[in-house]
Scaffold this motif. Structure first.
Motif, short mmCIF file in Angstrom:
data_model
loop_
_atom_site.label_atom_id
_atom_site.label_comp_id
_atom_site.label_asym_id
_atom_site.label_seq_id
_atom_site.Cartn_x
_atom_site.Cartn_y
_atom_site.Cartn_z
N MET A 152 0.82 -1.21 0.00
CA MET A 152 0.00 0.00 0.00
C MET A 152 0.86 1.26 0.00
O MET A 152 0.41 2.31 -0.47
CB MET A 152 -0.95 -0.02 1.20
N ARG A 153 2.08 1.16 0.54
CA ARG A 153 2.98 2.32 0.47
C ARG A 153 3.57 2.50 -0.91
O ARG A 153 3.83 3.61 -1.36
CB ARG A 153 4.11 2.17 1.50
N LYS A 154 3.79 1.38 -1.62
CA LYS A 154 4.49 1.43 -2.89
C LYS A 154 3.55 1.55 -4.09
O LYS A 154 3.93 2.09 -5.14
CB LYS A 154 5.35 0.17 -3.07
N VAL A 155 2.33 1.01 -3.96
CA VAL A 155 1.42 0.91 -5.10
C VAL A 155 0.14 1.69 -4.79
O VAL A 155 -0.47 1.47 -3.73
CB VAL A 155 1.07 -0.56 -5.42
N PRO A 156 -0.31 2.58 -5.68
CA PRO A 156 -1.58 3.28 -5.48
C PRO A 156 -2.73 2.28 -5.31
O PRO A 156 -2.73 1.20 -5.92
CB PRO A 156 -1.74 4.11 -6.75
N GLY A 157 -3.71 2.66 -4.50
CA GLY A 157 -4.80 1.74 -4.19
C GLY A 157 -5.54 1.24 -5.41
O GLY A 157 -5.80 0.03 -5.55
N ARG A 158 -5.90 2.15 -6.33
CA ARG A 158 -6.64 1.73 -7.51
C ARG A 158 -5.79 0.79 -8.37
O ARG A 158 -6.30 -0.22 -8.89
CB ARG A 158 -7.06 2.94 -8.34
N THR A 159 -4.51 1.10 -8.52
CA THR A 159 -3.63 0.24 -9.31
C THR A 159 -3.55 -1.15 -8.72
O THR A 159 -3.58 -2.16 -9.45
CB THR A 159 -2.21 0.84 -9.38
N LEU A 160 -3.49 -1.24 -7.40
CA LEU A 160 -3.43 -2.54 -6.74
C LEU A 160 -4.71 -3.34 -6.97
O LEU A 160 -4.66 -4.54 -7.24
CB LEU A 160 -3.20 -2.33 -5.24
N VAL A 161 -5.86 -2.67 -6.89
CA VAL A 161 -7.14 -3.36 -7.08
C VAL A 161 -7.27 -3.86 -8.53
O VAL A 161 -7.67 -5.00 -8.77
CB VAL A 161 -8.31 -2.45 -6.72
N VAL A 162 -6.92 -3.00 -9.48
CA VAL A 162 -7.02 -3.38 -10.89
C VAL A 162 -6.06 -4.54 -11.20
O VAL A 162 -6.44 -5.53 -11.85
CB VAL A 162 -6.72 -2.17 -11.80
#
Length: 284
Positions: free
Chosen positions: A155-165
């Motif tokens: 969560m620190r390294k990857v934006p939330g939306r990018t992680l979900v997608v």
């Protein structure tokens, strides 16, 4: 539980708390079955004693909390249940992110229920017995635990939306791969890799919802979301049975992977998830 955590934990620690809870749950899923079997082997009453001790520890820990957990004086705790749920529904309807999450959670839980049964059928079709089923499940659980432990870092390294997608597309690809890999252990390995990235989704969603839902509405909103999460679970076994009856287990699992791919298209195309990245774009 989460409404109480909002009153105890500072907002900046929400992601860490949600990740810790997720890791705890995954660890319990992994350790619980063999531990219960070991305790049952000692004596039939020992697992029940252990369970009673766990509730006693939870009660003691709750009694030691000194922070007021609510309701506050201005909250109408005696308000009829239907009015409380209606108020929670109005909040969900008024927020674009919540309007997306509510149906998405219902659909994905139904798909997961179908997937679990289809994977069991696939393992049995390829000659695996109860030990193989347990081994595949354990390998997948190790991946889920690793994902939960890695959630704060991700969560620190990857934006939330990018992680979900990314997790949505990886889930679809992983299910398709599980349908066609030749060995049983490879099914477990594929699931473990997928769960490393799927497990943090609960942390992403829960920590964001803890930020945006007002304290006085959190219990009502979470009750509504939990109801919606479970409202399509009953469809999963029916769909799994129909697919397994018409197609081979591998084809049925592949078709469920296609359903997850359709869901991933929806996730990527929705604008509501951009709200997950708002905290990153705000000036510091």
């Amino acid at each position: 539980m989460l409404p109480a955590l909002k009153r105890i934990v500072p907002a900046e620690q929400f992601p860490m708390v949600c990740a810790t809870r997720q890791a705890r749950d995954e660890a319990a899923e992994l350790v619980g079955p063999p531990l219960s079997g070991f305790l049952f082997g000692i004596a039939h009453w020992v697992p029940f004693l252990g369970d009673a001790i766990s509730y006693l520890a939870a009660a003691l820990g709750s009694a030691l909390i000194r922070t007021p957990l609510g309701p506050d004086k201005h909250e109408h705790a005696s308000e009829p249940m239907h009015r409380q749920l209606a108020e929670g529904f109005r909040f969900v309807r008024s927020n674009a992110y919540m309007r997306f999450v509510a149906p998405w959670a219902a659909i994905i839980n139904g798909l997961f229920m179908a997937l679990v049964l289809l994977l069991l059928a696939l393992i049995r079709h390829r000659g695996g017995g109860p030990v193989a089923v347990g081994a595949v499940s354990s390998i997948g659980s190790i991946g889920a635990l690793a994902g939960a432990l890695a959630s704060p870092w991700l969560m620190r390294k990857v934006p939330g939306r990018t992680l979900v997608v990314a997790a949505s597309w990886l889930l679809a690809a992983g299910v398709l791969a599980a349908a066609f890999v030749p060995r049983l252990w490879q099914i477990g390995a594929v699931l473990a890799i997928v769960f490393v990235f799927i497990s943090p989704l609960n942390t992403v969603f829960n920590s964001y919802e803890m930020k945006i839902v007002p304290d006085e509405l959190y219990g009502r909103v979470s009750a509504l979301i939990n109801f919606l999460c479970s409202c399509l679970i009953w469809v999963g076994p029916i769909v799994a049975g129909l697919l397994a009856d018409v197609f081979s287990p591998a084809t049925a699992v592949a078709l469920s992977g296609g359903a997850f791919a359709v869901l991933a298209v929806w996730v990527q195309s929705t604008k509501a998830l951009h709200a997950l990245d708002e905290d990153r774009t705000k000036p510091t």
